[in-house]
Design an enzyme around this catalytic site. Structure first.
Site, PDB file in Angstrom:
ATOM      1  N   HIS A   5       1.120 -36.056 -27.723  1.00 52.13           N
ATOM      2  CA  HIS A   5       0.067 -35.065 -27.899  1.00 52.13           C
ATOM      3  C   HIS A   5      -1.281 -35.610 -27.424  1.00 52.13           C
ATOM      4  CE1 HIS A   5      -1.836 -31.594 -29.706  1.00 52.13           C
ATOM      5  NE2 HIS A   5      -2.575 -32.344 -30.503  1.00 52.13           N
ATOM      6  N   ASP A  46      -9.100 -30.107 -26.041  1.00 57.69           N
ATOM      7  CA  ASP A  46      -7.759 -30.609 -26.343  1.00 57.69           C
ATOM      8  C   ASP A  46      -7.344 -30.184 -27.730  1.00 57.69           C
ATOM      9  OD1 ASP A  46      -7.981 -33.149 -28.401  1.00 57.69           O
ATOM     10  OD2 ASP A  46      -9.773 -32.966 -27.161  1.00 57.69           O
ATOM     11  N   SER A  47      -6.050 -29.863 -27.899  1.00 55.59           N
ATOM     12  CA  SER A  47      -5.466 -29.519 -29.186  1.00 55.59           C
ATOM     13  C   SER A  47      -6.233 -28.374 -29.830  1.00 55.59           C
ATOM     14  CB  SER A  47      -5.421 -30.766 -30.083  1.00 55.59           C
ATOM     15  OG  SER A  47      -4.581 -30.555 -31.193  1.00 55.59           O
ATOM     16  N   ALA A  48      -6.855 -28.581 -31.012  1.00 55.69           N
ATOM     17  CA  ALA A  48      -7.676 -27.524 -31.595  1.00 55.69           C
ATOM     18  C   ALA A  48      -8.824 -27.160 -30.673  1.00 55.69           C
ATOM     19  CB  ALA A  48      -8.215 -27.968 -32.952  1.00 55.69           C
ATOM     20  N   MET A  74      -5.827 -29.279 -22.786  1.00 61.82           N
ATOM     21  CA  MET A  74      -4.887 -30.372 -22.961  1.00 61.82           C
ATOM     22  C   MET A  74      -4.167 -30.190 -24.295  1.00 61.82           C
ATOM     23  SD  MET A  74      -7.456 -33.457 -21.891  1.00 61.82           S
ATOM     24  CE  MET A  74      -8.761 -33.124 -20.691  1.00 61.82           C
TER      25      MET A  74
END
Length: 325
Positions: free
Chosen positions: A286, A163-165, A191
């Site tokens: 987010h 997810d994200s980074a 994600m």
């Protein structure tokens, strides 16, 4: 489920989602604006993250967590039950902007992924900034994947997710494995991935995102790419050639400042012949699946992941009577 396609899931927006979005607007977004402004603040956040590792968060009784060690980093094996296929694995990379969070902070995701993927999850505690570089994080990810192969896991029995980074690290890992001629996993799930670290202004959703300030994401990207070519696909995966990669699932929220980066990856991967399931969840923040303990929409998302993995051949078909995570 058809893998290749764009989907906007239909659901009535829960009161929990409305309340959490309001709380984020008033607390987390201002905190992010202050935090991602000075290198000393990043160092302080990393220290706080180290202290957070000492906090014991309660887990459901059926969840098992066992520490794991690698050459340069650690992690943990997360099992969301006892009847899992132990010859299979899901390698998970947590988010946190490459400077915060850990496998511990993302257990609400990892144990549910174990349930829906029907396999143990290896949550990697990869090296992060400000002490370490993007190359160190990627080296840890590749080491972990190769470790799974050495342990006897066939590549077709491995899923990679983040997810994200961690979504950035997922895509960079796939590109690096492909370029090195390594066998690729069966599927990947991203994600809210952060995929573009070039110095671009983010105008889409800059006022709608309840969590991430667009200007601070740009500042962070400048910091992590200092001395690097930001157009290198291992630095900005959105600019990569996705030819030969396994089926991808990309899940974003409609009001995210990073939403368009996920869309661009989906479009580029499809042009390269990769089956991509792109889901854009209405008014979700987010990495909303991390809120599954309190958010009905987040719990629903894991059922969608299960269906994608079944369509990709990475798990058995989802039964009509099968409970969501």
């Amino acid at each position: 489920m058809r893998i290749n396609g764009d989907v906007v899931p239909e659901y009535p927006l829960s009161w929990q989602a409305r309340a959490l979005t309001g709380v984020m607007w008033g607390t987390l977004k201002p905190a992010s604006t202050l935090l991602m402004r000075h290198p000393l603040a990043l160092a302080g956040a990393a220290r706080v993250g180290e202290l957070a590792r000492l906090v014991q968060a309660p887990q459901p009784a059926h969840v098992s967590i066992v520490p794991a060690a690698f050459s340069d980093c650690g992690g943990e094996w997360v099992r969301g039950g006892e009847e899992l296929e132990e010859n299979k694995a899901l390698l998970y990379f947590h988010g946190g902007g490459y400077f915060s969070c850990s496998p511990r902070t993302h257990r609400s995701i990892t144990w549910r992924l174990s349930v829906v993927a029907r396999r143990p999850v290896l949550a990697l505690d990869y090296r992060q900034g400000p002490v370490h570089k993007l190359a160190d994080s990627l080296a840890d990810a590749l080491d972990a994947y190769e470790c799974l192969l050495r342990r006897g896991h066939a590549p077709e029995n491995i899923i990679v997710a983040g997810d994200s980074a961690g979504g950035h690290l997922t895509l960079a890992t796939l590109l690096a494995l492909r370029d090195r001629g390594m066998p690729l996993p069966a599927a990947a799930v991203c994600m809210s991935p952060w995929t573009d670290l070039t110095d671009i202004p983010r105008r889409a959703n800059r006022w709608q995102d309840p969590l991430l300030p667009a200007s601070r994401v740009r500042w962070l990207a400048r910091r992590w790419t200092d001395g690097l070519d930001p157009r290198d696909p291992l630095v900005s995966p959105v600019l990569g050639d996705f030819t030969g990669l396994p089926p991808l699932m990309i899940m974003t929220g409609s009001t995210e400042v990073l939403r368009d980066e996920g869309r661009r990856v989906a479009e580029a991967a499809r042009r390269a012949g990769v089956p991509v399931r792109y889901e854009e969840w209405r008014r979700m923040p987010h990495v909303f699946p991390i809120l599954a303990d309190v958010l009905p929409e987040a719990r629903m998302a894991f059922r969608h992941i299960a269906r994608f993995l079944a369509a990709a051949g990475a798990r058995p078909a989802v039964r009509d009577d099968e409970a969501a995570a």
